[in-house]
Design a protein around this motif. Structure first.
Motif, mmCIF file in Angstrom:
data_model
loop_
_atom_site.group_PDB
_atom_site.id
_atom_site.type_symbol
_atom_site.label_atom_id
_atom_site.label_comp_id
_atom_site.label_asym_id
_atom_site.label_seq_id
_atom_site.Cartn_x
_atom_site.Cartn_y
_atom_site.Cartn_z
ATOM 1 N N ARG A 142 0.846 -1.194 0.000
ATOM 2 C CA ARG A 142 0.000 0.000 0.000
ATOM 3 C C ARG A 142 0.879 1.241 0.000
ATOM 4 N N VAL A 143 0.488 2.246 -0.786
ATOM 5 C CA VAL A 143 1.253 3.491 -0.878
ATOM 6 C C VAL A 143 0.862 4.405 0.280
ATOM 7 N N HIS A 144 1.865 4.861 1.029
ATOM 8 C CA HIS A 144 1.598 5.701 2.194
ATOM 9 C C HIS A 144 2.251 7.079 2.118
ATOM 10 N N SER A 145 3.038 7.330 1.075
ATOM 11 C CA SER A 145 3.679 8.641 0.953
ATOM 12 C C SER A 145 4.026 8.897 -0.500
ATOM 13 N N VAL A 146 4.334 10.152 -0.804
ATOM 14 C CA VAL A 146 4.746 10.558 -2.150
ATOM 15 C C VAL A 146 6.099 11.258 -2.029
ATOM 16 N N PRO A 147 7.160 10.728 -2.626
ATOM 17 C CA PRO A 147 8.493 11.332 -2.478
ATOM 18 C C PRO A 147 8.587 12.693 -3.147
ATOM 19 N N VAL A 148 9.296 13.606 -2.482
ATOM 20 C CA VAL A 148 9.462 14.950 -3.047
ATOM 21 C C VAL A 148 10.928 15.387 -3.141
ATOM 22 N N VAL A 149 11.809 14.784 -2.362
ATOM 23 C CA VAL A 149 13.229 15.129 -2.420
ATOM 24 C C VAL A 149 14.019 13.831 -2.533
ATOM 25 N N THR A 150 14.935 13.763 -3.486
ATOM 26 C CA THR A 150 15.769 12.574 -3.641
ATOM 27 C C THR A 150 17.228 12.915 -3.353
ATOM 28 N N GLU A 151 17.993 11.869 -3.124
ATOM 29 C CA GLU A 151 19.391 12.060 -2.720
ATOM 30 C C GLU A 151 20.213 10.857 -3.147
ATOM 31 N N ARG A 152 21.427 11.120 -3.583
ATOM 32 C CA ARG A 152 22.408 10.111 -3.931
ATOM 33 C C ARG A 152 23.764 10.541 -3.350
ATOM 34 N N PRO A 153 24.746 9.658 -3.297
ATOM 35 C CA PRO A 153 26.072 10.114 -2.891
ATOM 36 C C PRO A 153 26.773 10.780 -4.069
ATOM 37 N N ALA A 154 27.641 11.708 -3.776
ATOM 38 C CA ALA A 154 28.524 12.279 -4.796
ATOM 39 C C ALA A 154 29.958 12.113 -4.316
ATOM 40 N N LEU A 155 30.853 11.898 -5.245
ATOM 41 C CA LEU A 155 32.282 11.930 -4.927
ATOM 42 C C LEU A 155 32.753 13.350 -5.181
ATOM 43 N N TYR A 156 33.034 14.076 -4.098
ATOM 44 C CA TYR A 156 33.599 15.418 -4.200
ATOM 45 C C TYR A 156 35.117 15.271 -4.205
ATOM 46 N N TYR A 157 35.781 16.006 -5.098
ATOM 47 C CA TYR A 157 37.241 15.886 -5.164
ATOM 48 C C TYR A 157 37.850 17.225 -5.527
ATOM 49 N N ARG A 158 39.137 17.337 -5.274
ATOM 50 C CA ARG A 158 39.877 18.573 -5.529
ATOM 51 C C ARG A 158 40.579 18.481 -6.875
ATOM 52 N N LYS A 159 40.146 19.327 -7.813
ATOM 53 C CA LYS A 159 40.725 19.309 -9.149
ATOM 54 C C LYS A 159 42.167 19.782 -9.163
ATOM 55 N N ASP A 160 42.535 20.603 -8.172
ATOM 56 C CA ASP A 160 43.923 21.066 -8.122
ATOM 57 C C ASP A 160 44.870 19.983 -7.615
ATOM 58 N N LEU A 161 44.327 18.941 -7.026
ATOM 59 C CA LEU A 161 45.148 17.844 -6.509
ATOM 60 C C LEU A 161 45.027 16.581 -7.347
ATOM 61 N N VAL A 162 43.898 16.430 -8.037
ATOM 62 C CA VAL A 162 43.602 15.199 -8.763
ATOM 63 C C VAL A 162 43.256 15.550 -10.208
ATOM 64 N N PRO A 163 43.998 15.044 -11.175
ATOM 65 C CA PRO A 163 43.712 15.408 -12.566
ATOM 66 C C PRO A 163 42.379 14.884 -13.075
ATOM 67 N N ALA A 164 41.953 13.729 -12.558
ATOM 68 C CA ALA A 164 40.670 13.144 -12.958
ATOM 69 C C ALA A 164 40.152 12.326 -11.781
ATOM 70 N N PRO A 165 38.856 12.259 -11.605
ATOM 71 C CA PRO A 165 38.332 11.518 -10.455
ATOM 72 C C PRO A 165 38.570 10.027 -10.595
ATOM 73 N N PRO A 166 38.787 9.331 -9.490
ATOM 74 C CA PRO A 166 38.978 7.879 -9.554
ATOM 75 C C PRO A 166 37.712 7.182 -10.032
ATOM 76 N N GLN A 167 37.895 6.164 -10.851
ATOM 77 C CA GLN A 167 36.764 5.413 -11.395
ATOM 78 C C GLN A 167 36.399 4.206 -10.550
#
Length: 428
Positions: A142-167
């Motif tokens: 049974r449906v009891h709510s309606v989602p309004v905000v979603t969330e995922r993880p992000a990998l935040y990184y420093r471009k001045d230290l890392v040329p490309a984000p790790p895969q």
């Protein structure tokens, strides 16, 4: 997916609210409320609530009913629900809830109106809501709510230290260790026993594990879970700041914002903190990337962090539903997401205009994580706080540099016993 939902006009709102469509599964409380009674919304103090509050005059004009919105902290909101709904209070109509933290308990307690037939209205386009988050709105079919905000993880990184984000997670660990020196930590993240569990979940899933097994037993003693515990522990023990076991979001986030860490994994919803000159020194160097792949691939969480529900004791259930229909409909979701607040409708995510609200790298990371994501970031149980406390114990051991295997075995036995009791409570 392109929505074909008709415009929510004043006539449609008033006709629907005054009709006999108060479905049996969504009874209208202990008696009618007069036309002067305001629609009362209990909400968390959140950027989504603030955005909706600014738009309330539009809904009031459409509906012909005054709206009163009270905004509290998450803890205050939870305490208010416990007190009022235990007493079958009618002075809350619309409830802002956390599906993964609250819904199973609230549904068992009989506090939430059944919205199953409401969302089935083709005009609402329920199938436009992303599947992973839509499933979290359903309890016992049974449906009891309606989602309004979603969330995922992000990998935040420093471009001045890392040329490309790790895969991959292997690359993340290798680079974090290499970048750790006296002035910079290679990685910062949540380390508190219970608080870290939601962010650790993506590591767990990407190692091929889960909190529970297919038959409902404990999954935290599996080889995959123990490998995820050991990995996360090493990442923070060897590349993280001192005192990591005391770090919540509030302690970890400023370390990255002040340029003292090379990598940070946390919710994508907090990205604005790193672009705010009053908080951040990394505005010009912060990068955004999808969650890296582990042995089982990249499997981040993709969750509804907040949803709207209707108080089962409300005397304005039809009007409350119309608010949900308005606030969680495609038009409003597009408006709010264009302002940088991620919603739950796929048609809005597919619209290039909404993607432009986010930094391009972040928009792409969100898209990838949404496609790869799973719909939970914590054990799906009634006693969520207790479960997180048990699951988080081996995390602390790993962060302290201890052998996680014996701690994980002990926690696994404790969690298995807990699940038996919790499953009995779910029989409603």
């Amino acid at each position: 997916m392109t929505s074909t939902r008709p415009a929510l006009t004043r006539r449609r709102l008033l006709t629907a609210a005054g009709s006999t469509a108060a479905l049996a599964a969504c009874g209208s409380g202990s008696g009618p409320a007069g036309p002067g009674t305001p629609l009362r919304i209990a909400a968390v103090n959140h950027v989504w609530s603030q955005a909706i509050q600014e738009r309330l005059p539009e809904f009031e004009e459409l509906s012909g009913r005054r709206v009163s919105m009270q905004m509290l902290t998450a803890d205050q909101l939870g305490s208010s629900y416990n007190v009022k709904l235990n007493a079958s209070a009618t002075d809350i109509d619309v409830m802002m809830v956390r599906p993964l933290q609250d819904q199973l308990l609230f549904a068992r307690n009989g506090w939430l109106a059944d919205l199953t037939d409401r969302v089935a209205d083709p005009a609402f386009a329920w199938d436009d809501v992303q599947e992973a988050v839509r499933e979290r709105s359903t309890t016992r079919g049974r449906v009891h709510s309606v989602p309004v905000v979603t969330e995922r993880p992000a990998l935040y990184y420093r471009k001045d230290l890392v040329p490309a984000p790790p895969q991959t997670l292997d690359d993340l660990l290798e680079q974090a260790l290499a970048l750790t020196d006296g002035d910079t930590f290679g990685y910062v993240g949540r380390g508190q026993r219970a608080g870290a569990v939601s962010q650790w979940s993506s590591f767990l899933f990407s190692f091929g594990g889960d909190f529970t097994t297919a038959d409902g037993g404990s999954g935290i003693g599996s080889d995959e879970a123990r490998a995820a515990y050991a990995y996360y522990g090493r990442l923070l023990h060897e590349a993280g700041p001192p005192g990591a076991t005391n770090m919540s979001l509030e302690q970890a986030m400023p370390i990255f914002a002040q340029g003292r860490a090379a990598f940070y994994v946390d919710a994508d919803a907090i990205y604005t903190n790193f672009l705010d000159p009053s908080i951040s020194t990394v505005m010009d160097t912060v990068g955004f990337a999808p969650f890296p792949a582990g042995p089982a691939g990249a499997v981040p969480y993709n969750i509804p962090s907040w949803a709207l529900a209707v108080n089962r004791f409300s005397r304005l259930q039809d009007e409350a539903w119309r608010f949900l229909e308005w606030a969680a409909g495609p038009d409003r979701v597009k408006e709010v997401q264009t302002a940088g607040i991620p919603g739950a409708r796929q048609s809005v995510w597919d619209d290039p205009a909404t993607a432009a609200a986010f930094p391009p790298e972040l928009a792409e990371a969100m898209r990838v994580n949404t496609a790869n994501g799973t719909g939970h970031d914590r054990p799906e149980v009634i006693q969520v706080g207790r479960a997180r406390d048990i699951v988080g114990r081996p995390l602390v051991a790993g962060i302290l540099g201890e052998d996680v295997d014996p701690v994980a075995a002990d926690a696994d036995a404790e969690f298995a016993d807990f699940l038996v009791r919790d499953n009995r409570q779910q029989e409603f």
